[in-house]
Design a protein around this motif. Structure first.
Motif, short mmCIF file in Angstrom:
data_model
loop_
_atom_site.label_atom_id
_atom_site.label_comp_id
_atom_site.label_asym_id
_atom_site.label_seq_id
_atom_site.Cartn_x
_atom_site.Cartn_y
_atom_site.Cartn_z
N VAL A 52 3.24 78.23 81.54
CA VAL A 52 3.50 77.29 82.62
C VAL A 52 5.01 77.16 82.76
O VAL A 52 5.70 76.70 81.83
N LEU A 53 5.53 77.55 83.90
CA LEU A 53 6.96 77.45 84.19
C LEU A 53 7.17 76.26 85.13
O LEU A 53 6.76 76.30 86.28
N ARG A 78 13.40 73.58 83.00
CA ARG A 78 14.85 73.69 83.07
C ARG A 78 15.53 72.69 82.14
O ARG A 78 16.51 73.00 81.47
N THR A 79 15.02 71.47 82.10
CA THR A 79 15.48 70.47 81.13
C THR A 79 14.47 70.45 80.00
O THR A 79 13.39 69.88 80.14
N ARG A 80 14.80 71.07 78.89
CA ARG A 80 13.83 71.25 77.81
C ARG A 80 13.30 69.92 77.30
O ARG A 80 12.12 69.80 76.94
N ILE A 91 1.24 72.83 72.48
CA ILE A 91 1.86 73.76 73.44
C ILE A 91 3.23 74.17 72.90
O ILE A 91 4.01 73.32 72.46
N ARG A 92 3.51 75.43 72.95
CA ARG A 92 4.81 75.93 72.50
C ARG A 92 5.81 75.84 73.64
O ARG A 92 5.60 76.39 74.72
N VAL A 93 6.89 75.11 73.41
CA VAL A 93 7.95 74.97 74.40
C VAL A 93 9.06 75.96 74.07
O VAL A 93 9.49 76.05 72.92
N THR A 94 9.47 76.73 75.06
CA THR A 94 10.44 77.80 74.83
C THR A 94 11.79 77.47 75.46
O THR A 94 11.92 76.58 76.30
N ASP A 95 12.79 78.28 75.06
CA ASP A 95 14.16 78.06 75.55
C ASP A 95 14.45 78.79 76.85
O ASP A 95 15.43 78.47 77.52
N SER A 96 13.63 79.78 77.19
CA SER A 96 13.91 80.57 78.40
C SER A 96 12.61 80.99 79.06
O SER A 96 11.57 81.09 78.41
N PRO A 97 12.66 81.27 80.37
CA PRO A 97 11.47 81.79 81.03
C PRO A 97 10.98 83.09 80.43
O PRO A 97 9.77 83.32 80.30
#
Length: 336
Positions: A52-53, A78-80, A91-97
């Motif tokens: 999910v972006l 965009r704002t982590r 849910i795994r939150v990532t640093d980049s798309p």
């Protein structure tokens, strides 16, 4: 103004988002016979890896429902910091798309507009595999959607035009209506995603058809919202108790749950947290006006609605529910 508990969103029955459950005649999920394999890459499972972006009001709720349905979910925002709460849902939150989409079966975009979506997908491109399904749920307008579809075609992505009807409450409950346009042959690949986030999937045809239907639906929603605000403003200016107006139309063809729900948000000062923010509604209104102009139609009400929403945002109501366009009828922010 005098508050009226009877006009609260809860008292309105279906809530402001009853449209998301009633518009159109569509098939829920995979109502057609799917192939024996039920994931994008031939896996014998309907549990997918979904990226999910964009995790704003809608994206965050959709990500949570995807995780609750048993899918592996990765998220980027965009704002982590705004995405971090999703980690408590597994849910795994990532640093980049690019990091988010690596190995994904389905990528779902729910961003502000078409240009923002294209920018994010370009950033994700190095990690996108050809054949990945892209469910594009941002309200991007006709021109923006065409650019996104062209990007998908150029890079071998299976593209679904998939805007949704509904706002915060139905999104959180997994009760959105998904408007989906795209190749019939791959519907089985994306259906589990739509099932997880919505109560109904309305298949509209080719990519682009879903966005056109969404713009038509939004034009009605925005017109009804603007009319609600002006009814309340005129009532105040003329010294009319708005409850008298609602009693007058009760049970007749002019009465509707959406009117009462949006009025209730204003009268009971429940404009935050927003179901659908003023600033985003203003953007959508401009997309509707542009769609009309591109096709030789003048949409005066949509243009006026856009102006009211922009005026309310300038008064400081941009992050409040779009019912706060009510304040655009007054010179002062509080409307008193």
């Amino acid at each position: 103004m005098t508050t009226s508990p009877a006009l609260s969103a809860e008292a309105a029955g279906d809530t402001p988002d009853h449209l998301s459950r009633t518009l159109g005649r569509g098939l829920r999920g995979h109502a057609w016979p799917p192939p024996a394999h039920a994931s994008t890459f031939g896996l014998m499972t309907d549990k997918l890896t979904v990226t999910v972006l964009g995790t704003g009001i809608m994206g965050a709720a959709m990500a949570r429902n995807l995780a609750a349905a048993g899918h592996t979910v990765r998220a980027w925002n965009r704002t982590r910091a705004k995405a971090e709460p999703l980690t408590t849902d597994g849910i795994r939150v990532t640093d980049s798309p690019a990091e988010a989409v690596e190995g994904a079966d389905v990528v779902l975009t729910m961003l502000y507009d078409g240009p923002a979506t294209l920018e994010v997908m370009e950033a994700a491109l190095p990690a996108l595999r050809p054949g990945v399904v892209w469910a594009q749920s941002t309200t991007a307008g006709l021109e923006g959607l065409a650019e996104l579809a062209a990007f998908a075609a150029a890079h071998g992505l299976v593209f679904y035009d998939a805007p949704v009807l509904g706002t915060r409450q139905p999104a959180e409950a997994g009760q959105l209506t998904v408007l989906a346009g795209g190749p019939e042959a791959h519907r089985y690949s994306v259906a589990p995603v739509f099932d997880a986030v919505g109560a109904r999937t309305v298949w509209t045809g080719e990519a682009g058809s879903a966005t056109r239907l969404k713009l038509v639906a939004n034009s009605w929603v925005l017109a009804a919202t603007a009319a609600t605000g002006e009814v309340l403003a005129l009532s105040q200016a003329l010294g009319v108790d708005p409850r008298d107006f609602f009693a007058l139309i009760e049970g007749g063809p002019l009465d509707m749950g959406y009117l009462r729900a949006k009025a209730g948000l204003v009268l009971n000062e429940q404009l935050t947290p927003a179901q659908f923010a003023v600033s985003t509604a203003a953007k959508d209104a401009r997309l509707i006006v542009a769609a009309g102009e591109e096709n030789g139609v003048r949409l005066d009400v949509a243009a006026a609605s856009a102006a009211r929403l922009e005026r309310a945002a300038a008064q400081g109501h941009g992050d409040e529910d779009m019912a706060a366009a009510y304040y655009a009828s007054f010179d002062e922010k509080d409307g008193d």
